[in-house]
Design an enzyme around this catalytic site. Structure first.
Site, mmCIF file in Angstrom:
data_model
loop_
_atom_site.group_PDB
_atom_site.id
_atom_site.type_symbol
_atom_site.label_atom_id
_atom_site.label_comp_id
_atom_site.label_asym_id
_atom_site.label_seq_id
_atom_site.Cartn_x
_atom_site.Cartn_y
_atom_site.Cartn_z
ATOM 1 N N LYS A 187 0.857 -1.174 0.000
ATOM 2 C CA LYS A 187 0.000 0.000 0.000
ATOM 3 C C LYS A 187 0.900 1.233 0.000
ATOM 4 C CE LYS A 187 -1.761 2.968 1.873
ATOM 5 N NZ LYS A 187 -1.675 4.438 1.500
ATOM 6 N N GLY A 240 7.481 5.404 7.600
ATOM 7 C CA GLY A 240 6.794 6.684 7.665
ATOM 8 C C GLY A 240 7.018 7.377 8.986
ATOM 9 N N SER A 241 6.040 8.167 9.393
ATOM 10 C CA SER A 241 6.192 9.009 10.577
ATOM 11 C C SER A 241 6.027 8.211 11.862
ATOM 12 C CB SER A 241 5.155 10.127 10.550
ATOM 13 O OG SER A 241 3.857 9.615 10.815
ATOM 14 N N GLY A 245 3.280 5.350 12.796
ATOM 15 C CA GLY A 245 3.865 4.065 13.146
ATOM 16 C C GLY A 245 3.332 3.510 14.455
ATOM 17 N N GLU A 262 10.031 1.470 10.282
ATOM 18 C CA GLU A 262 11.128 2.379 9.955
ATOM 19 C C GLU A 262 10.548 3.784 10.013
ATOM 20 O OE1 GLU A 262 13.485 3.920 6.143
ATOM 21 O OE2 GLU A 262 13.362 1.730 6.257
ATOM 22 N N CYS A 296 14.564 10.122 5.683
ATOM 23 C CA CYS A 296 14.570 9.791 7.111
ATOM 24 C C CYS A 296 15.969 9.827 7.701
ATOM 25 C CB CYS A 296 13.925 8.424 7.325
ATOM 26 S SG CYS A 296 14.639 7.106 6.328
ATOM 27 N N GLU A 394 11.450 16.265 13.794
ATOM 28 C CA GLU A 394 11.786 16.082 12.382
ATOM 29 C C GLU A 394 11.132 17.168 11.535
ATOM 30 O OE1 GLU A 394 12.526 12.168 9.699
ATOM 31 O OE2 GLU A 394 10.547 12.329 10.596
#
Length: 505
Positions: A187, A240-241, A245, A262, A296, A394
């Site tokens: 996805k 992702g974020s 996550g 991750e 990232c 971030e």
């Protein structure tokens, strides 16, 4: 579809009558949900639109992955390896087209996209070589048993990938999963699904069973959540974020499904006063400004020894002003736009917070680009300290926070004062110091006198809130495998005997 060049490129892969849709079991299936409109970050114009996938896909996905997974595992390991190597060959053959689609549809400079597509081919070639080497082990147990361990596929895995490196991340996740014998539901971000769809088609062209790799086009909060809750999956892999996550990890845990995460990073790039000045300066630029900082592993905290701090920051500012910021389709562009409006607003908000915190921002951080109303941010250097909000959170843009440190111990302390632990680097000519720092920094990947070098053969993942699990190397194959321990009694008269024997006659 409003971009003629993109439409022409996609015509070779996607059926025109279907438009952008999910690839399930070798067939394209249109969604029935909300209309998703994808815009070009250069000028805000609409590139294409499609409907969100819905839960009606899940039974079809269940059938497709079950049948394809069974057929795939029934092949010899050597046959699976040949098909995977052919996938790499198909990617290489179509590399120029895929890179151009990535540049147009994912707002990525074409020069970056070309390199990333080549790495996707390498991923399938590397794991092709592993398919017939996933042998088990014999354990020397202290009994009369033969104990051996085998590695078996999980079954079907769900992979959720981000918008910042769509085709690269798709290959990064799919290759080890199918090498270990699994079927895949991928996805991708609803904003960048096109090159993932193309990769799915090339996997089938190479000879993989239809349905081995399925691409679902839609939102994370709709079809993504439904897949986690209802699809017949045995693992969730998310890139992702951290906030998303955490939600995914909880949703997977409710079904007793493991996850690999991750997540974000706030990596420390440490410059000592004995570093090679030019190499460290170029390395610091590449660490944060490559990909417009939308990576990232970006070196978004630049730790500089205090006796060279002001000079290094000045040289960094001078160098950063020379980058060509502009349309990602232009081969001369070095820094493209922020991928989407939501992220652009986030970066601008973070920069305003930095000003309010007292960070020094040289010049205007937004940059006008000819014939554009797009989401462009100048390469920006902030000066401040590690306790600032912008030094802890971030930003995910071409923005670095330059922080002074006194000595080796101070640099290590500052670097580790972060809830993230994805990557980091040190620049020094002192070999002993380099290894001491590398040992003490809490990060999953660490570079000495370099930055951003990664390869599919090396494990990648984070510490702390940067996630858990590993996404490449041999470790990724273990992530995608079930471990089975088999005990075989070999003694004629086993020492351990309990129970009733056969009835005497």
């Amino acid at each position: 579809m409003n971009n003629e060049r993109l439409q022409k490129l996609l015509a070779y892969y996607l059926p025109a009558e279907c438009g952008v849709a999910s690839l399930v079991g070798g067939q394209f299936i249109r969604g029935n949900g909300e209309i998703i409109r994808v815009r070009k970050a250069h000028d805000g114009s609409e590139l294409y639109s499609y409907r969100d996938a819905d839960e009606a896909l899940i039974p079809q996905l269940a059938d497709a992955t079950k049948n394809a997974g069974t057929a795939w595992w029934a092949l010899t390991a050597q046959a699976r390896g040949r098909i995977m190597y052919q996938i790499g060959a198909e990617v290489r053959k179509e590399a120029a087209n895929i890179a151009e689609i990535e540049a147009i549809a994912s707002n990525k400079p074409v020069r970056d996209a070309i390199g990333e597509v080549q790495k996707v081919a390498e991923m399938f070639e590397y794991y092709a070589g592993w398919t017939d080497k996933l042998h088990g082990e014999v354990i020397p147990v202290p009994t009369t048993h033969l104990n051996y361990v085998t590695y078996e596929p999980l079954g079907t895995v769900l992979q959720i990938t981000p918008w910042n490196a769509p085709v690269f991340t798709a290959g990064w996740q799919i290759a080890p999963a199918i090498a270990a014998g699994n079927a895949v539901i991928l996805k991708p971000s609803e904003l960048t699904c096109l090159t993932s769809l193309v990769l799915g088609i090339l996997i089938e062209r190479a000879g993989a069973p239809k349905g081995l790799v399925n691409i679902v086009a839609g939102y994370g909060h709709t079809i993504g959540q439904s897949l986690i809750a209802k699809a017949p999956i045995r693992k969730v892999v998310f890139v992702g974020s951290p906030a998303t996550g955490r939600h995914i990890a909880v949703a997977a845990a409710q079904r007793c499904i493991p996850a690999v995460l991750e997540l974000g990073g706030k990596s420390a790039n440490i410059i000592f006063d004995d570093a090679d000045w030019d190499k460290a300066l170029r390395g610091a630029q590449g660490a944060i400004f490559g990909g417009a900082g939308q990576s990232c592993v970006s070196g978004s905290r630049l730790l500089i020894q205090e006796n060279i701090y002001h000079m290094f920051v000045a040289d960094m500012a001078t160098a950063s002003a020379k980058f060509k910021v502009g349309n990602p389709e232009d081969s001369e562009t070095q820094i493209g736009p922020i991928n989407n409006e939501k992220q652009y607003k986030h970066v601008c908000n973070m920069l305003n917070k930095a000003k309010n915190e007292g960070a020094v921002v040289a010049g205007e951080f937004t940059v006008p680009v000819p014939d554009s109303e797009g989401f462009y941010i100048n390469p920006t250097i902030l000066t401040g300290h590690n306790d600032m909000y912008v030094a802890q959170e971030e930003i995910f843009g071409p923005v670095v926070v330059a922080i002074p440190f006194k000595d080796e111990a101070d640099a290590i302390r500052i670097a580790n004062e972060s809830r993230f632990g994805l990557a980091g680097a040190v620049w020094t000519k002192d070999v002993g110091r380099a290894h001491r720092v590398a040992k003490q920094i809490k990060a999953g990947t660490f570079w000495i006198n370099g930055y951003k070098t990664i390869n599919v053969s090396s494990p990648f993942g984070g510490y702390g809130e940067s996630g858990y699990g590993r996404s490449s190397g041999l470790e990724a194959l273990r992530e995608y495998s079930e471990v089975k321990s088999v005990w075989v009694e070999t003694a004629e008269n086993p020492l351990v005997n309990f129970g009733y024997g056969a009835q005497e006659k």
